[in-house]
Write a protein that holds these residues in place. Structure first.
Motif, short mmCIF file in Angstrom:
data_model
loop_
_atom_site.label_atom_id
_atom_site.label_comp_id
_atom_site.label_asym_id
_atom_site.label_seq_id
_atom_site.Cartn_x
_atom_site.Cartn_y
_atom_site.Cartn_z
N THR A 153 1.00 -1.20 -0.13
CA THR A 153 0.14 -0.08 0.20
C THR A 153 0.77 1.15 0.09
OG1 THR A 153 -1.74 -1.02 1.14
CG2 THR A 153 -1.71 1.25 1.56
N LEU A 154 0.47 2.19 -0.79
CA LEU A 154 1.18 3.57 -0.69
C LEU A 154 0.26 4.67 -0.21
CD1 LEU A 154 3.46 4.94 -3.39
CD2 LEU A 154 1.63 6.20 -2.63
N VAL A 155 0.91 5.33 0.72
CA VAL A 155 0.10 6.57 1.50
C VAL A 155 0.77 7.72 0.94
CG1 VAL A 155 -0.35 7.34 3.87
CG2 VAL A 155 -0.14 5.05 3.36
N GLY A 156 0.26 8.43 0.15
CA GLY A 156 0.90 9.35 -0.50
C GLY A 156 1.26 10.76 0.59
N THR A 157 1.90 11.74 -0.31
CA THR A 157 2.44 13.07 0.46
C THR A 157 1.12 13.70 1.04
OG1 THR A 157 2.50 14.42 -1.53
CG2 THR A 157 4.33 13.28 -1.01
N LEU A 158 1.18 14.24 2.25
CA LEU A 158 0.20 14.86 3.00
C LEU A 158 -1.16 14.15 3.04
CD1 LEU A 158 0.66 18.33 1.35
CD2 LEU A 158 1.47 17.55 3.58
N ALA A 159 -1.14 12.70 2.82
CA ALA A 159 -2.29 11.92 3.20
C ALA A 159 -2.40 11.52 4.52
CB ALA A 159 -2.40 10.69 2.31
N SER A 160 -3.72 11.47 5.25
CA SER A 160 -3.75 10.93 6.45
C SER A 160 -5.01 9.84 6.67
CB SER A 160 -4.48 12.06 7.30
OG SER A 160 -5.53 12.55 7.17
N ILE A 161 -4.40 9.08 7.56
CA ILE A 161 -5.19 7.86 7.93
C ILE A 161 -5.43 7.92 9.60
CG2 ILE A 161 -5.42 5.16 7.72
CD1 ILE A 161 -3.67 5.46 5.37
N ALA A 162 -6.71 8.00 9.88
CA ALA A 162 -7.08 7.80 11.26
C ALA A 162 -8.00 6.79 11.46
CB ALA A 162 -7.65 9.00 11.60
N GLY A 163 -7.35 5.84 12.55
CA GLY A 163 -8.24 4.84 13.04
C GLY A 163 -9.04 4.00 11.88
N ALA A 164 -8.23 3.51 10.87
CA ALA A 164 -9.11 2.88 9.72
C ALA A 164 -8.08 1.39 9.46
CB ALA A 164 -8.85 3.52 8.67
N THR A 165 -9.15 0.59 8.92
CA THR A 165 -8.58 -0.69 8.45
C THR A 165 -8.25 -0.57 6.86
OG1 THR A 165 -9.25 -1.80 10.24
CG2 THR A 165 -8.73 -2.95 8.41
#
Length: 198
Positions: free
Chosen positions: A77-89
């Motif tokens: 999985t790739l999480v891009g620049t300035l992305a945010s993931i809060a409490g997720a699956t």
């Protein structure tokens, strides 16, 4: 920089690479061959975070778990620049473009694509292969897609939103909502006063 938080230290696989300016705090497990780039923040605020294999977290991305919502990010999985993931699956082989946002309790299936500045609302459930278009909002279960100008329709798709109650434990109808919210949250965040750099 790595920090012990609430007695938990990050666990980084020996094949993973974490930039010296990234911050990894608390109960975080980073799997084999992961790359965490400069300025990224991965912080376990009471709940665990697990990154699978070959996960890339780009510059200035944020991954945050809470006591109510852990984070699990699948392989490749790739999480891009300035992305945010809060409490997720998050399933395997997911792409989060720059500025993508995913909120607490969301389930993002494998092979999904969350495009630039797209939002996955709290508790949304994205089936395998879902694409959220640039700037659009995914909400509900079953998930529906909305353009940003559809505020009323988005609200209808999320009848149990109650973000203050679910995330902060404060009833939305509290007369001094922001006072209660910020005081409780500040008290929780004050636990970082005892963190130790490792």
């Amino acid at each position: 920089m790595m920090y012990e938080h609430l007695g938990a230290r990050p666990r980084i696989h020996d094949t993973a690479v974490v930039a010296p300016t990234a911050v990894i705090s608390g109960d975080v497990e980073i799997g084999p061959n992961c790359q965490v780039l400069h300025g990224a923040v991965i912080t376990a605020e009471g709940g665990p975070i697990v990154l699978g294999e070959h996960v890339i977290v780009m510059e200035n991305a944020l991954i945050r778990a809470t006591a109510a919502n852990a984070v699990r990010i699948g392989d490749h999985t790739l999480v891009g620049t300035l992305a945010s993931i809060a409490g997720a699956t998050v399933g395997d082989e997911v792409f989060f473009a720059s500025g993508a946002r995913v909120f607490n309790g969301a389930l993002v299936g494998p092979h999904c694509e969350i495009r630039v500045n797209a939002i996955v609302q709290r508790r949304a459930v994205l089936p395998e292969g879902t694409v959220v278009p640039i700037g659009w909002i995914a909400a509900g279960d079953p998930v529906r897609m909305f353009s940003p100008d559809q505020a009323e329709e988005i609200a209808e798709a999320m009848p149990e939103l109650d973000f203050p109650g679910h995330v902060f434990g404060v009833d939305r109808d509290t007369p001094d909502l922001m006072v209660q919210l910020t005081e409780r949250y500040a008290s929780s965040l004050a636990r970082h006063a005892h963190d130790r750099q490792v």
